[in-house]
Design an enzyme around this catalytic site. Structure first.
Site, short mmCIF file in Angstrom:
data_model
loop_
_atom_site.label_atom_id
_atom_site.label_comp_id
_atom_site.label_asym_id
_atom_site.label_seq_id
_atom_site.Cartn_x
_atom_site.Cartn_y
_atom_site.Cartn_z
N LYS A 195 -17.19 -10.03 3.67
CA LYS A 195 -17.40 -8.58 3.82
C LYS A 195 -17.47 -7.92 2.45
O LYS A 195 -18.37 -7.13 2.16
CB LYS A 195 -16.27 -7.96 4.63
CG LYS A 195 -16.23 -6.43 4.54
CD LYS A 195 -15.03 -5.84 5.20
CE LYS A 195 -13.75 -5.90 4.46
NZ LYS A 195 -13.48 -4.83 3.49
N ASN A 196 -16.53 -8.24 1.57
CA ASN A 196 -16.43 -7.55 0.28
C ASN A 196 -17.48 -7.98 -0.73
O ASN A 196 -17.51 -7.49 -1.85
CB ASN A 196 -15.02 -7.72 -0.30
CG ASN A 196 -14.03 -6.92 0.50
OD1 ASN A 196 -14.41 -6.08 1.32
ND2 ASN A 196 -12.76 -7.17 0.30
N CYS B 186 -5.82 6.18 1.53
CA CYS B 186 -5.89 5.39 2.77
C CYS B 186 -4.52 4.80 3.04
O CYS B 186 -3.60 4.97 2.23
CB CYS B 186 -7.00 4.35 2.68
SG CYS B 186 -6.47 2.77 2.09
N ARG C 273 -5.51 5.21 -3.94
CA ARG C 273 -6.82 4.60 -4.26
C ARG C 273 -7.81 5.59 -4.89
O ARG C 273 -8.90 5.81 -4.35
CB ARG C 273 -7.41 3.92 -3.04
CG ARG C 273 -6.49 2.86 -2.45
CD ARG C 273 -7.09 2.14 -1.29
NE ARG C 273 -8.12 1.21 -1.69
CZ ARG C 273 -8.81 0.45 -0.82
NH1 ARG C 273 -8.57 0.57 0.47
NH2 ARG C 273 -9.72 -0.39 -1.24
N ASP D 53 -5.05 -9.00 -0.55
CA ASP D 53 -5.59 -9.03 0.81
C ASP D 53 -5.04 -10.18 1.64
O ASP D 53 -5.36 -10.30 2.82
CB ASP D 53 -7.12 -9.11 0.78
CG ASP D 53 -7.75 -7.84 0.20
OD1 ASP D 53 -8.94 -7.87 -0.10
OD2 ASP D 53 -7.02 -6.85 0.04
N ARG E 225 -13.18 -4.29 11.50
CA ARG E 225 -13.88 -3.89 10.28
C ARG E 225 -14.18 -5.07 9.37
O ARG E 225 -15.14 -5.05 8.60
CB ARG E 225 -13.03 -2.88 9.49
CG ARG E 225 -12.86 -1.54 10.20
CD ARG E 225 -12.20 -0.56 9.28
NE ARG E 225 -12.92 -0.48 8.02
CZ ARG E 225 -12.50 0.25 7.00
NH1 ARG E 225 -11.38 0.93 7.11
NH2 ARG E 225 -13.18 0.30 5.88
C1 EPZ Z 1 -11.36 -3.91 -3.38
O1 EPZ Z 1 -10.94 -2.56 -3.21
C2 EPZ Z 1 -11.43 -4.52 -1.97
N1 EPZ Z 1 -12.39 -3.77 -1.19
C3 EPZ Z 1 -10.06 -4.46 -1.32
O2 EPZ Z 1 -10.12 -5.13 -0.06
C4 EPZ Z 1 -9.06 -5.20 -2.19
O3 EPZ Z 1 -7.78 -5.03 -1.65
C5 EPZ Z 1 -9.08 -4.63 -3.62
O4 EPZ Z 1 -10.40 -4.66 -4.16
C6 EPZ Z 1 -8.19 -5.42 -4.56
O5 EPZ Z 1 -8.54 -6.76 -4.57
C7 EPZ Z 1 -13.72 -4.03 -1.34
O6 EPZ Z 1 -14.15 -4.85 -2.12
C8 EPZ Z 1 -14.65 -3.24 -0.48
P1 EPZ Z 1 -9.47 -1.75 -6.79
P2 EPZ Z 1 -11.03 -1.53 -4.44
O7 EPZ Z 1 -10.34 -0.66 -7.30
O8 EPZ Z 1 -12.16 -1.87 -5.31
C9 EPZ Z 1 -6.40 1.38 -8.70
C10 EPZ Z 1 -9.83 -5.46 2.26
O9 EPZ Z 1 -8.77 -5.65 2.87
N2 EPZ Z 1 -7.59 2.14 -9.11
O10 EPZ Z 1 -9.63 -3.08 -7.39
O11 EPZ Z 1 -10.96 -0.17 -3.85
C11 EPZ Z 1 -6.23 1.31 -7.18
O12 EPZ Z 1 -5.60 2.44 -6.67
C12 EPZ Z 1 -9.86 -4.39 1.14
O13 EPZ Z 1 -10.88 -6.08 2.46
C13 EPZ Z 1 -7.43 3.31 -9.84
O14 EPZ Z 1 -6.31 3.72 -10.14
O15 EPZ Z 1 -9.66 -1.84 -5.20
C14 EPZ Z 1 -5.43 0.03 -7.00
O16 EPZ Z 1 -4.08 0.29 -7.18
C15 EPZ Z 1 -8.64 -3.55 1.13
N3 EPZ Z 1 -8.55 4.01 -10.19
C16 EPZ Z 1 -5.97 -0.86 -8.12
O17 EPZ Z 1 -6.57 0.01 -9.08
C17 EPZ Z 1 -9.82 3.59 -9.88
O18 EPZ Z 1 -10.79 4.27 -10.21
C18 EPZ Z 1 -7.00 -1.89 -7.67
O19 EPZ Z 1 -7.95 -1.25 -6.88
C19 EPZ Z 1 -9.96 2.40 -9.15
C20 EPZ Z 1 -8.84 1.68 -8.78
#
Ligand code: EPZ
Length: 417
Positions: A22-23, A117, A122, A305, A397
């Site tokens: 999916k990702n 969320c 996030r 995840d 999802r």
């Molecule tokens: C991706 O989310 C995945 N989603 C998530 O999978 C996964 O949990 C996550 O990466 C971490 O591996 C998709 O790929 C669609 P991040 P993403 O930006 O990109 C902080 C699932 O279950 N952050 O790597 O949204 C954030 O809050 C889902 O399939 C900022 O502060 O995650 C978090 O604490 C859930 N500012 C950390 O970084 C930003 O601009 C990592 O988030 C961006 C992120």
């Protein structure tokens, strides 16, 4: 709303096939916005988030057609809108992946801010900061991000924090920018490498994907391509734990064992026998599991995840383990539902202390997010009696027909419409 009814106690045996990731499919579909030609993606999972992405791209003017065998054709010959509306973004925050490609292709993008969320605040500040570095003018107003740039210009961007979709968004913005972009402290997840492989097939110049430093040399335009999506490592990991928890004997096929190295290593530490093949994994468990601590980390560390599923496993392991959720600040919603099934778990800030082995009993439980719902299904597979999992739209999802796959290896599970 559909529910799942599960009667625990069966040992899982047989072969279960993993779907595409999916990702990886979500950013790959967004990448179709970068060219007027057709992009064909194969091995995609037929899950709700992919259907939402289809609707989003459709609103932007992209012709999107699913083909029976887990393929999708997307052609953004003409982009008629550059707005990702609130109604879609609120159902799937990954819609933010339209921002980079829309801006790169049309010079303008208006995307609803995703908001928080269940698992954390996030924010997308790092996405926006990176786009500003490429010369975009970015403002947020009325709940929307508005980004504009006559042209994007290559730059050196150092992410304050590793972000998966942030890296993907900036990669997709930089491929059509003037000059060279260097992304530092980038995410190295396999989904990033897969997106870079697709973009390269479309004519992009990218090196270093899969490492913390990615270099992108902008090109004038991209063309169409055909690309096979990588297997879903989180789905594969979920089935590994299903086999381990039920004392089962499972062959998990169409997966990439290398993408699960840290999960496999941890399961071996817990006492599960695992043999990795070329694109399959054999898990055999004798029910004797011992507790082991884990900390979630960015790839190649133990994936956040997989944390909820691992917590379910630890309820069946002898001893006490400490789980440290390092990525998201609120990713223990599943713990209170597992407690209702009889688990012994104490949450202490970003740490969860799990004591096992505990006898779980079936109950009515509610899913709060995608991976939390998977952990409730796993717990139900070993619980005494019947469990009913509510709000499984979360599960749908990201897992394709999970009940049919589990039924095929002996689980007593059914969807209640
Ligand atoms: C991706 O989310 C995945 N989603 C998530 O999978 C996964 O949990 C996550 O990466 C971490 O591996 C998709 O790929 C669609 P991040 P993403 O930006 O990109 C902080 C699932 O279950 N952050 O790597 O949204 C954030 O809050 C889902 O399939 C900022 O502060 O995650 C978090 O604490 C859930 N500012 C950390 O970084 C930003 O601009 C990592 O988030 C961006 C992120």
């Amino acid at each position: 709303m559909d529910k799942l009814r599960i009667t625990g106690g069966n040992r899982l045996e047989g072969t279960v096939r993993v779907s595409g990731a999916k990702n990886s499919t979500l950013p790959a579909m967004a990448a179709s916005l970068l060219t007027a030609e057709e992009v064909l993606l194969t091995n995609i999972p037929l899950v709700a988030d992919i259907r939402t992405t289809r609707r989003l791209l459709g609103e932007l003017g992209v012709r999107v057609e699913f083909e029976g065998n887990h393929s999708v054709r997307a052609c953004a010959e003409t982009i008629v809108s550059n707005e990702a509306p609130y109604d879609l973004v609120k159902t799937m925050r990954a819609s933010v992946l339209a921002l980079g490609p829309l801006l790169a292709r049309t010079g303008k993008a208006r995307v609803s801010l995703p908001g928080g969320c269940a698992i954390g605040a996030r924010p997308i500040n790092l996405h926006l900061k990176g786009l500003e570095k490429l010369g975009a003018h970015v403002k947020t107003e009325h709940g929307y991000v508005e980004a504009e740039a006559a042209t994007l210009t290559g730059a050196r961007i150092v992410f304050d924090k590793i972000t998966v979709t942030g890296t993907e968004n900036l990669m997709m913005a930089a491929v059509l920018a003037n000059g060279t972009t260097v992304l530092e402290n980038s995410a190295s997840e396999p989904e990033i490498t897969d997106l870079a492989a697709l973009l390269t097939k479309m004519g992009a110049k990218i090196s270093g994907a899969g490492t913390p430093t990615i270099t992108i040399e902008g090109v004038r335009e991209l063309h169409g391509a055909t690309h096979e999506i990588i297997p879903d490592r989180i789905e594969a990991g979920t089935f590994l734990i299903a086999g381990a928890m039920t004392g089962g004997d499972l062959e998990i096929t169409a997966c990439e064992p290398a993408h699960l190295a840290s999960v496999i290593e941890k399961l071996r530490e817990v006492g599960v026998a695992i043999e990795a093949g070329r694109n399959s994994i054999h898990v055999k468990a004798n029910g004797k599991l011992h507790a082991a601590d884990v900390t979630t980390q960015e790839y190649p560390g133990f994936a956040t995840d997989m944390q909820a599923q691992y917590m379910a496993l630890m309820t069946q392991a002898d001893g006490i383990c400490v789980i440290h959720e390092n990525i998201f600040e609120n990713r223990y919603m599943h713990a209170s539902e597992l407690l209702r099934m009889g688990a012994h778990i104490r949450i202490d800030g970003s740490r969860a202390i799990v004591a096992g082995k505990t006898r779980l009993t079936g109950a009515r439980v509610i899913a709060s997010d995608l991976r939390a719902s998977a952990s409730l299904v796993l717990a139900a597979l070993v619980a005494e009696g019947e469990t009913v999992v509510d709000r499984i739209y979360h599960l749908d999802r990201g897992y394709e027909k999970i009940e049919e796959k589990l039924q095929s290896v002996g689980a007593r599970i059914e969807r209640v419409k």
